[in-house]
Design an enzyme around this catalytic site. Structure first.
Site, PDB file in Angstrom:
ATOM      1  N   LYS A  10      -3.674   0.021  13.987  1.00  0.00           N
ATOM      2  CA  LYS A  10      -4.530   1.073  13.445  1.00  0.00           C
ATOM      3  C   LYS A  10      -5.950   0.651  13.805  1.00  0.00           C
ATOM      4  CE  LYS A  10      -5.974   2.950   8.917  1.00  0.00           C
ATOM      5  NZ  LYS A  10      -5.575   3.098   7.493  1.00  0.00           N
ATOM      6  N   GLU A  16       3.723   9.093  -0.873  1.00  0.00           N
ATOM      7  CA  GLU A  16       2.327   9.067  -1.300  1.00  0.00           C
ATOM      8  C   GLU A  16       1.851  10.436  -1.788  1.00  0.00           C
ATOM      9  OE1 GLU A  16      -0.231   7.791   1.866  1.00  0.00           O
ATOM     10  OE2 GLU A  16      -2.058   8.162   0.716  1.00  0.00           O
ATOM     11  N   ASP A  48      -2.431  14.271   7.275  1.00  0.00           N
ATOM     12  CA  ASP A  48      -2.016  13.033   6.640  1.00  0.00           C
ATOM     13  C   ASP A  48      -0.834  13.197   5.694  1.00  0.00           C
ATOM     14  OD1 ASP A  48      -1.968  10.463   5.904  1.00  0.00           O
ATOM     15  OD2 ASP A  48      -3.854  10.451   4.803  1.00  0.00           O
ATOM     16  N   GLU A  69       0.857  -1.188   0.000  1.00  0.00           N
ATOM     17  CA  GLU A  69       0.000   0.000   0.000  1.00  0.00           C
ATOM     18  C   GLU A  69       0.891   1.235   0.000  1.00  0.00           C
ATOM     19  OE1 GLU A  69      -3.442  -0.211   2.438  1.00  0.00           O
ATOM     20  OE2 GLU A  69      -3.826   1.941   2.351  1.00  0.00           O
ATOM     21  N   ARG A  70       0.622   2.121  -0.942  1.00  0.00           N
ATOM     22  CA  ARG A  70       1.422   3.351  -1.126  1.00  0.00           C
ATOM     23  C   ARG A  70       2.894   3.025  -1.395  1.00  0.00           C
ATOM     24  NH1 ARG A  70      -3.158   5.640  -2.295  1.00  0.00           N
ATOM     25  NH2 ARG A  70      -4.601   5.620  -0.554  1.00  0.00           N
ATOM     26  N   ARG A  98      -1.827   3.759  17.012  1.00  0.00           N
ATOM     27  CA  ARG A  98      -1.812   4.947  16.141  1.00  0.00           C
ATOM     28  C   ARG A  98      -2.873   5.978  16.529  1.00  0.00           C
ATOM     29  NH1 ARG A  98      -2.357   4.157  10.426  1.00  0.00           N
ATOM     30  NH2 ARG A  98      -0.591   5.412   9.789  1.00  0.00           N
ATOM     31  N   GLU A 113     -10.513   4.500   9.028  1.00  0.00           N
ATOM     32  CA  GLU A 113     -10.633   4.040   7.648  1.00  0.00           C
ATOM     33  C   GLU A 113     -11.101   2.591   7.565  1.00  0.00           C
ATOM     34  OE1 GLU A 113      -6.767   5.129   5.993  1.00  0.00           O
ATOM     35  OE2 GLU A 113      -7.476   7.180   5.716  1.00  0.00           O
TER      36      GLU A 113
END
Ligand code: GCW
Length: 720
Positions: free
Chosen positions: A307, A412, A384, A187-188, A344, A311
């Site tokens: 996390k 990102e 972010d 991811e990213r 987080r 999201e």
């Protein structure tokens, strides 16, 4: 005959210019150990080191020996021997202080005392009348760090005649966080697939795993979180844990512990329980048992990163409980084994009046409620990982909680894999920021290294930019940000220039006519991106979801705060998010001197203006330009400076490895296109509100706004 000559000619030409097979390809990172090309230096080095002697046989000491063999012989030539006796001058003596009989003859006590359990001392001295260089520390890992530092000093052409280096890390946990998925995607990630080959582990140990450990140890990184924070719960099954254990075995001699991202709902998702409620006894037992299983396989397992309630991830709020209740559940399971939890602070709901305020609102009241083996992991800014953000107001606001900084090394929001951006200036900007939590000088660096509030469990995490690409980071300059992250986690007071200088010397050349221009490029590179993407405090105006390219028009997300329009708030009156008392009042989350200065249009720095204020288009800035004109100039300056970078780079042709030069040349060409694209798209879009003409000197867009809005990139990397 002619043909044969032509063929021979080609072969010679290839040998001279370096064909693909001979190109350096960036794989070796900062451990290239090339032969010292400065002959005077080579002579000096050889006088100082004719042999090396390593005392100790632990896996870590063997790693030190391996590195010295590799490094010294490759930099100085084959003549460097390994010895077990100090029978001449010019021996490099390496060993742990206290156990080494040779080193105890040097008066190092007061120095070694300072360096703790991971630091080292490198000293020129003499033992029994023989000149030596000593590398030592209190632990084997300290010694290994010293060996790496010494070899890297030689790579950097440093004088080693009168050494007196005393070095130790200011921050305890120096972590790389991989956002790697179990299916191999990242991811990213913009440098190819994950470097972890879960399928062939635990038996197949790729040499890359060892090189990963070497490169990280060389810059002092001592922890790695192997999987994505959007965590697949299966990483906690036995099937994967044995694979994790195999990696832990590889990394252990290099002082690197493994950590895993845990999915809060793992007890449910792995089909074992009906709830993940932290107050449920069975849930507590589930985590206790899981910890026991993990530690039976990995006795020095580091702990979990989580996390939660963010999201789509599950978390304690699902049960009406606090984030601290969730963190402490896992912390208590790990506690008997000295494991830790990094929890987080990136927690938000989608419809807040101001998303930038949420983390503070959620976590500040929990100060003092976290167990002592929990660290709250806070992104550098309140939102972010934008090209520029003010520091997160949580720094300084949670004196009774262990904190760990989270930076994003993968880019990102800074041009992803194709842009050349050295991130040390961004990291530094946050670390230098003064929170005023305990009066002037309460910098974020002091919060993070524990000095401000007396914390000893401290940390800095960087979201990795590493992938399976041959050069690890896709763009060789990506290596410089990984390097910078490690160096700053070791010593948050290093300057960007010091770090750039070290990296350039180890990567390209020690020659001034390479170091100086590349240094100039790197130090300016982050500001360039800010200028052509997000000048004057703009943020979050990226392409939808993939975050590739400009998307200031994005207003179609079902989540209000995933829309660009939520952030820039452009209208006919002006642009920017009013975060003063007339708006969301996010300024009030900062300590008074900071809050006051940000709240006033007069004192708020231009670089953060639109983050905190809604400003009329014709407002005159400190530069005396109107806001609109300044915005146009900044976008143009971003484009111009990428073109400057191209010029600088072109002037280096022939001075560095040809393939590396050519790769970067092509990437800069892409970056130039992207900068122009950003400028055109954003200015055309914002012009629909300002209704003002472009001032003189602004490049004319070659397409309409409609065209830019229509672009889409279905397979942009990093979005899985
Ligand atoms: O910036 C956002 C990214 C997500 C990421 C998230 C996070 C791992 O777009 O891809 O998820 O941050 O930090 O959790």
């Amino acid at each position: 005959m002619k043909k044969i000559f032509a063929l021979v000619g080609t072969v010679i030409l290839l040998a001279v210019t370096g064909s693909a097979a001979f190109a350096r390809e960036g794989y070796k990172l900062w451990l290239r150990y090339e032969r010292v090309s400065n002959l005077q230096r080579l002579r000096e080095y050889r006088e100082s080191i004719s042999a090396f002697l390593v005392e100790g046989n632990s896996p870590t000491m063997n790693a030190a020996k391996h590195e010295l063999r590799l490094g010294l012989r490759s930099m100085l030539g084959e003549g460097i021997s390994e010895t077990d006796k100090l029978n001449r001058s010019g021996v490099l003596v390496v060993g742990r202080y206290g156990t080494s009989s040779l080193l105890s003859r040097l008066d190092l006590h007061s120095k070694v005392e300072k360096v703790g359990s991971e630091g080292f001392v490198i000293l020129s001295g003499s033992i029994q009348g023989k000149k030596v260089i000593a590398i030592t520390g209190n632990t084997d890992i300290g010694v290994l760090y010293g060996v790496f530092r010494f070899l890297m000093m030689m790579e950097q052409d440093k004088d080693i005649a009168n050494l007196d280096v005393v070095s130790y890390p200011r921050i305890r946990l120096r972590m790389l966080d991989h956002w790697d998925n179990l299916n191999g995607t990242v991811e990213r990630g913009y440098a190819g697939f994950s470097i972890w080959d879960w399928h062939t582990l635990p038996i197949y140990i790729k040499p890359r795993y060892i090189d990963y450990a070497r490169a990280n140890a060389a810059i002092g990184i001592n922890g790695t979180v192997l999987n994505n924070v959007n965590a697949d719960p299966r990483i906690l099954t036995h099937h994967y844990l044995v694979k994790v254990a195999a990696l832990a075995d590889v990394f252990r001699p290099y002082g690197i512990k493994v950590y895993l991202c845990a999915n809060f709902d793992a007890p449910i998702l792995l089909g074992e329980l009906k709830t993940a409620n932290p107050l449920d006894k069975q849930v507590q037992k589930w985590w206790d048992d899981k910890a026991k299983e993990i530690y039976s396989l990995i006795p020095d397992f580091g702990g979990f990163l989580v996390k939660a309630n963010s999201e789509g991830q599950p978390g304690p709020s699902d049960y009406g409980l606090t984030q601290a209740d969730g963190a402490n559940l896992l912390a208590r399971a790990l506690k008997p084994y000295e494991g830790i939890v990094m929890w987080r602070a990136f927690v938000y709901t989608y419809n807040a009046k101001d998303r930038a305020k949420q983390a503070y609102n959620i976590f500040k009241p929990l100060d003092g409620k976290f167990d002592d083996n929990v660290l709250l992991q806070i992104k550098n800014g309140p939102l972010d990982f934008q090209p520029r953000e003010p520091f997160s107001p949580l720094f300084g606001a949670m004196p009774k909680t262990n904190l760990i900084m989270e930076f994003q090394i993968t880019m990102e929001y800074l041009g992803q894999g194709t842009s050349t951006v050295f991130l040390a200036p961004l990291f530094r900007e946050t670390l230098n920021s003064d929170t005023y939590a305990k009066g002037k000088g309460s910098t974020v660096a002091k919060v993070i290294d524990g000095k401000l509030d007396g914390n000893t469990l401290t940390g800095m995490a960087g979201v990795s930019n590493i992938g399976a690409d041959r050069d690890w980071t896709g763009n060789i300059f990506g290596q410089s940000s990984w390097y910078a992250f490690g160096r700053l986690a070791w010593n948050p007071n290093l300057t960007s220039k010091e770090i750039a200088d070290e990296w350039i010397r180890m990567t390209f050349s020690n020659k001034r006519d390479v170091v100086d221009p590349v240094d100039g490029m790197m130090l300016q590179s982050r500001e360039n991106v800010v200028n052509y993407m997000d000048p004057l405090g703009l943020n979050m105006i990226f392409g939808y979801n993939n975050h590739y390219g400009p998307g200031p028009w994005v207003d179609f997300s079902p989540h209000p705060d995933w829309n660009s329009t939520y952030y820039h708030r452009a209208d006919s009156a002006g642009i920017g998010f009013d975060r003063t008392s007339t708006g969301s009042d996010a300024v009030s989350q900062y300590f008074p001197p900071v809050a006051d200065s940000l709240a006033s249009l007069k004192t708020c720095p231009d670089r953060l203006l639109l983050w905190f204020h809604h400003v009329p288009w014709n407002y005159r800035l400190k530069t005396d330009n109107t806001l609109w004109d300044q915005m146009c100039y900044d976008y143009q300056a971003g484009v111009d400076s990428v073109r400057e970078m191209q010029k600088t780079w072109n002037s280096l042709k022939g001075k560095i490895d040809n393939e590396e030069w050519n790769n970067e040349r092509m990437l800069l060409e892409i970056q130039e296109h992207e900068a122009v694209w950003w400028r055109n798209a954003c200015l055309l879009y914002f012009q629909t509100f300002s209704k003002m003409p472009f001032p003189e000197g602004i490049g004319k867009p070659d397409h309409t706004l409609k065209y830019y809005e229509s672009l889409n990139f279905p397979n942009a990397p990093g979005t899985w």
